[in-house]
Each structure stands twice: as C-alpha cells, then as structure tokens.
Design a protein around this motif. Structure first.
Motif, PDB file in Angstrom:
ATOM      1  N   THR A 225      -4.498   4.040  -7.070  1.00  0.00           N
ATOM      2  CA  THR A 225      -4.290   5.455  -6.765  1.00  0.00           C
ATOM      3  C   THR A 225      -4.101   5.650  -5.266  1.00  0.00           C
ATOM      4  N   THR A 226      -5.164   5.788  -4.551  1.00  0.00           N
ATOM      5  CA  THR A 226      -5.116   6.127  -3.123  1.00  0.00           C
ATOM      6  C   THR A 226      -4.267   5.150  -2.319  1.00  0.00           C
ATOM      7  N   HIS A 227      -4.563   3.861  -2.427  1.00  0.00           N
ATOM      8  CA  HIS A 227      -3.853   2.858  -1.621  1.00  0.00           C
ATOM      9  C   HIS A 227      -2.357   2.841  -1.925  1.00  0.00           C
ATOM     10  N   THR A 228      -2.028   2.751  -3.203  1.00  0.00           N
ATOM     11  CA  THR A 228      -0.618   2.673  -3.587  1.00  0.00           C
ATOM     12  C   THR A 228       0.143   3.940  -3.203  1.00  0.00           C
ATOM     13  N   ASP A 229      -0.441   5.102  -3.445  1.00  0.00           N
ATOM     14  CA  ASP A 229       0.224   6.353  -3.074  1.00  0.00           C
ATOM     15  C   ASP A 229       0.488   6.410  -1.577  1.00  0.00           C
ATOM     16  N   LYS A 230      -0.515   6.045  -0.791  1.00  0.00           N
ATOM     17  CA  LYS A 230      -0.395   6.106   0.669  1.00  0.00           C
ATOM     18  C   LYS A 230       0.677   5.147   1.192  1.00  0.00           C
ATOM     19  N   THR A 231       0.663   3.901   0.717  1.00  0.00           N
ATOM     20  CA  THR A 231       1.609   2.924   1.261  1.00  0.00           C
ATOM     21  C   THR A 231       3.046   3.186   0.824  1.00  0.00           C
ATOM     22  N   TRP A 232       3.256   3.716  -0.386  1.00  0.00           N
ATOM     23  CA  TRP A 232       4.612   4.120  -0.776  1.00  0.00           C
ATOM     24  C   TRP A 232       5.069   5.278   0.106  1.00  0.00           C
ATOM     25  N   ASP A 233       4.201   6.258   0.314  1.00  0.00           N
ATOM     26  CA  ASP A 233       4.554   7.407   1.151  1.00  0.00           C
ATOM     27  C   ASP A 233       4.895   6.980   2.581  1.00  0.00           C
ATOM     28  N   GLU A 234       4.108   6.063   3.126  1.00  0.00           N
ATOM     29  CA  GLU A 234       4.312   5.608   4.507  1.00  0.00           C
ATOM     30  C   GLU A 234       5.452   4.607   4.640  1.00  0.00           C
ATOM     31  N   GLY A 235       5.868   3.998   3.524  1.00  0.00           N
ATOM     32  CA  GLY A 235       6.915   2.981   3.572  1.00  0.00           C
ATOM     33  C   GLY A 235       6.435   1.649   4.119  1.00  0.00           C
ATOM     34  N   THR A 236       5.131   1.381   4.020  1.00  0.00           N
ATOM     35  CA  THR A 236       4.580   0.128   4.552  1.00  0.00           C
ATOM     36  C   THR A 236       4.380  -0.932   3.471  1.00  0.00           C
TER      37      THR A 236
ATOM     38  N   HIS B 134     -14.924  -2.153 -10.266  1.00  0.00           N
ATOM     39  CA  HIS B 134     -14.069  -1.142 -10.896  1.00  0.00           C
ATOM     40  C   HIS B 134     -13.559  -0.147  -9.856  1.00  0.00           C
ATOM     41  N   GLU B 135     -14.401   0.217  -8.903  1.00  0.00           N
ATOM     42  CA  GLU B 135     -14.001   1.162  -7.855  1.00  0.00           C
ATOM     43  C   GLU B 135     -12.881   0.604  -6.983  1.00  0.00           C
ATOM     44  N   HIS B 136     -12.823  -0.723  -6.822  1.00  0.00           N
ATOM     45  CA  HIS B 136     -11.720  -1.329  -6.065  1.00  0.00           C
ATOM     46  C   HIS B 136     -10.399  -1.110  -6.790  1.00  0.00           C
ATOM     47  N   ALA B 137     -10.410  -1.288  -8.107  1.00  0.00           N
ATOM     48  CA  ALA B 137      -9.197  -1.084  -8.896  1.00  0.00           C
ATOM     49  C   ALA B 137      -8.754   0.376  -8.846  1.00  0.00           C
ATOM     50  N   ILE B 138      -9.704   1.302  -8.915  1.00  0.00           N
ATOM     51  CA  ILE B 138      -9.369   2.731  -8.842  1.00  0.00           C
ATOM     52  C   ILE B 138      -8.698   3.040  -7.510  1.00  0.00           C
ATOM     53  N   GLU B 139      -9.275   2.588  -6.423  1.00  0.00           N
ATOM     54  CA  GLU B 139      -8.724   2.852  -5.084  1.00  0.00           C
ATOM     55  C   GLU B 139      -7.345   2.227  -4.933  1.00  0.00           C
ATOM     56  N   TYR B 140      -7.183   1.003  -5.437  1.00  0.00           N
ATOM     57  CA  TYR B 140      -5.917   0.292  -5.293  1.00  0.00           C
ATOM     58  C   TYR B 140      -4.777   1.007  -6.011  1.00  0.00           C
TER      59      TYR B 140
ATOM     60  N   LEU C  83       0.297  -4.892 -18.831  1.00  0.00           N
ATOM     61  CA  LEU C  83       0.264  -5.323 -17.439  1.00  0.00           C
ATOM     62  C   LEU C  83       0.077  -6.838 -17.381  1.00  0.00           C
ATOM     63  N   ALA C  84       1.063  -7.523 -16.801  1.00  0.00           N
ATOM     64  CA  ALA C  84       1.047  -8.983 -16.696  1.00  0.00           C
ATOM     65  C   ALA C  84       0.724  -9.448 -15.286  1.00  0.00           C
ATOM     66  N   GLY C  85       0.883  -8.573 -14.293  1.00  0.00           N
ATOM     67  CA  GLY C  85       0.631  -8.947 -12.909  1.00  0.00           C
ATOM     68  C   GLY C  85       1.103  -7.870 -11.965  1.00  0.00           C
TER      69      GLY C  85
ATOM     70  N   PRO D 227       1.982   1.000  -9.614  1.00  0.00           N
ATOM     71  CA  PRO D 227       0.658   1.165 -10.236  1.00  0.00           C
ATOM     72  C   PRO D 227       0.293   2.638 -10.385  1.00  0.00           C
ATOM     73  N   ALA D 228      -0.426   2.939 -11.464  1.00  0.00           N
ATOM     74  CA  ALA D 228      -0.868   4.304 -11.745  1.00  0.00           C
ATOM     75  C   ALA D 228      -2.286   4.262 -12.305  1.00  0.00           C
ATOM     76  N   ALA D 229      -2.891   5.414 -12.418  1.00  0.00           N
ATOM     77  CA  ALA D 229      -4.293   5.515 -12.838  1.00  0.00           C
ATOM     78  C   ALA D 229      -4.577   4.814 -14.161  1.00  0.00           C
ATOM     79  N   ASP D 230      -3.611   4.792 -15.078  1.00  0.00           N
ATOM     80  CA  ASP D 230      -3.875   4.138 -16.364  1.00  0.00           C
ATOM     81  C   ASP D 230      -3.868   2.607 -16.279  1.00  0.00           C
ATOM     82  N   ASP D 231      -3.619   2.053 -15.087  1.00  0.00           N
ATOM     83  CA  ASP D 231      -3.655   0.604 -14.872  1.00  0.00           C
ATOM     84  C   ASP D 231      -5.019   0.107 -14.397  1.00  0.00           C
ATOM     85  N   VAL D 232      -5.947   1.016 -14.139  1.00  0.00           N
ATOM     86  CA  VAL D 232      -7.230   0.637 -13.543  1.00  0.00           C
ATOM     87  C   VAL D 232      -7.923  -0.463 -14.323  1.00  0.00           C
ATOM     88  N   ASP D 233      -8.109  -0.295 -15.605  1.00  0.00           N
ATOM     89  CA  ASP D 233      -8.860  -1.274 -16.392  1.00  0.00           C
ATOM     90  C   ASP D 233      -8.166  -2.633 -16.437  1.00  0.00           C
TER      91      ASP D 233
END
Length: 189
Positions: free
Chosen positions: A53-64, A45-51, A76-78, A16-22
C-alpha cells in the motif's frame, strides 16, 4: 507515473494492491527469499501491508520504483520491479514464491518489464541502462539475468550490505542496443 499493468503470454503483471497482503506475507516467510532479498526478518504482516500500500503508492507516484506482482492464473507468483529509477537508468529486481520457481515464469515476467523500460516514450520509459545486482552466490538470480541478456560486470568485494552485514555483490547491466540473448558468464561456467 500512473500505475499500469503489463501482459505476457502466460502472465499478468499488476502493481501490488491491498488484496496481495496475505500472499506477499506468506511468500516472504521463505528462508531462501529472506537470504537473498533485502526484506525485514522476521517478515511481519505489517511489513506486507506497508509494502503493498503505502510504499508502492509512494514510489509509483514519485517515479522512483515501478513494482509489479507476477500473477500466474490469477495467483501471486512473485514480484518484479524497476528500482532506483532516475537519470535514465534503473535496477531490475525480482523474487518468486517457492511454488513457482523453475518454470521460466520469472524470465518471462522480467522480459516484459525490460521491454517496457527500454521502449521509448510514450510506450515505455526509454531508459539508457538497466542494472542488475545480487549477493554473490545467488545463482538463481544470476541465471535469470544471464538469460535476459545482461552483461556480467564483476564482483564488488563486500560491496553490499544485508541487515548490517557486508556481502560480496555481483553486478550486470543491459543497454538498449545489447543482444538480449543469453550471455556467457564466468561465474556460471
């Protein structure tokens, strides 16, 4: 781990990336998604932004968590992902936009993620176990897991919570040596 994309015959799986928010925001308005996926309700909308960007970046970095958007012809289909990654195991989770359900795309996307998860390094994660859970009654999710070769392990009575309410929880698993063809499941007849 550095983010990576996966490709299938018909799909592209992209983190996921920022252009997926909408698109994520719109898909998460679906009542069926809200009933079966542990997302905030109402989904703002703020939930989608956080998911995406912040959430996805953090969990990929942490490997969780390793999460991918499922793209069909660029749309985007799912979403599909590996969650609770650690100690040689992970859980498979997914949801589809209502417009893309029933086309076999989710099974195709999940197969690519499972191939990556079970392949030995450096081509994959070399996991020893992939789990699957769904709230009891989520027959769509169960059919996908069944088609992927997951072995049904049973129902944990009131074994999961959704927005503070306990629900029965179905569970299954897949090991690297398992036959990945459709398995018989008593709950699906």
């Amino acid at each position: 781990m550095e983010k990576l994309s996966l490709q299938t015959e018909n799909l592209e799986l992209v983190p996921p990336a920022a252009d997926d928010v909408d698109a994520v925001f719109a898909a998460c308005q679906d009542p069926e998604t809200q009933n079966w996926v542990p997302i905030p309700v109402p989904y703002l909308h703020e939930h989608a932004i956080e998911y995406v960007t912040t959430h996805t970046d953090k969990t990929w970095d942490e490997g969780t968590e390793y999460t991918w958007t499922i793209r069909s012809a660029g749309t985007l289909a799912g979403v599909v992902g590996l969650y609770r990654v650690g100690n040689g195991s992970a859980d498979l989770g997914f949801w589809m936009d209502p417009a893309f359900r029933g086309q076999g795309l989710l099974t195709e996307a999940c197969t690519a993620v499972l191939d990556f998860a079970l392949a030995e390094a450096p081509a994959g994660l070399g996991l020893a176990r992939i789990g699957w859970n769904a709230y009891a009654g989520n027959f769509g999710s169960a059919r996908v897991a069944q088609k992927l070769g997951f072995h049904f392990e049973g129902t944990a009575r009131l074994g999961a919570a959704l927005r503070g309410q306990l629900r029965d929880d179905w569970a299954g698993s897949l090991l690297p040596g398992d036959d990945r063809t459709m398995q018989p499941w008593s709950i699906l007849g």
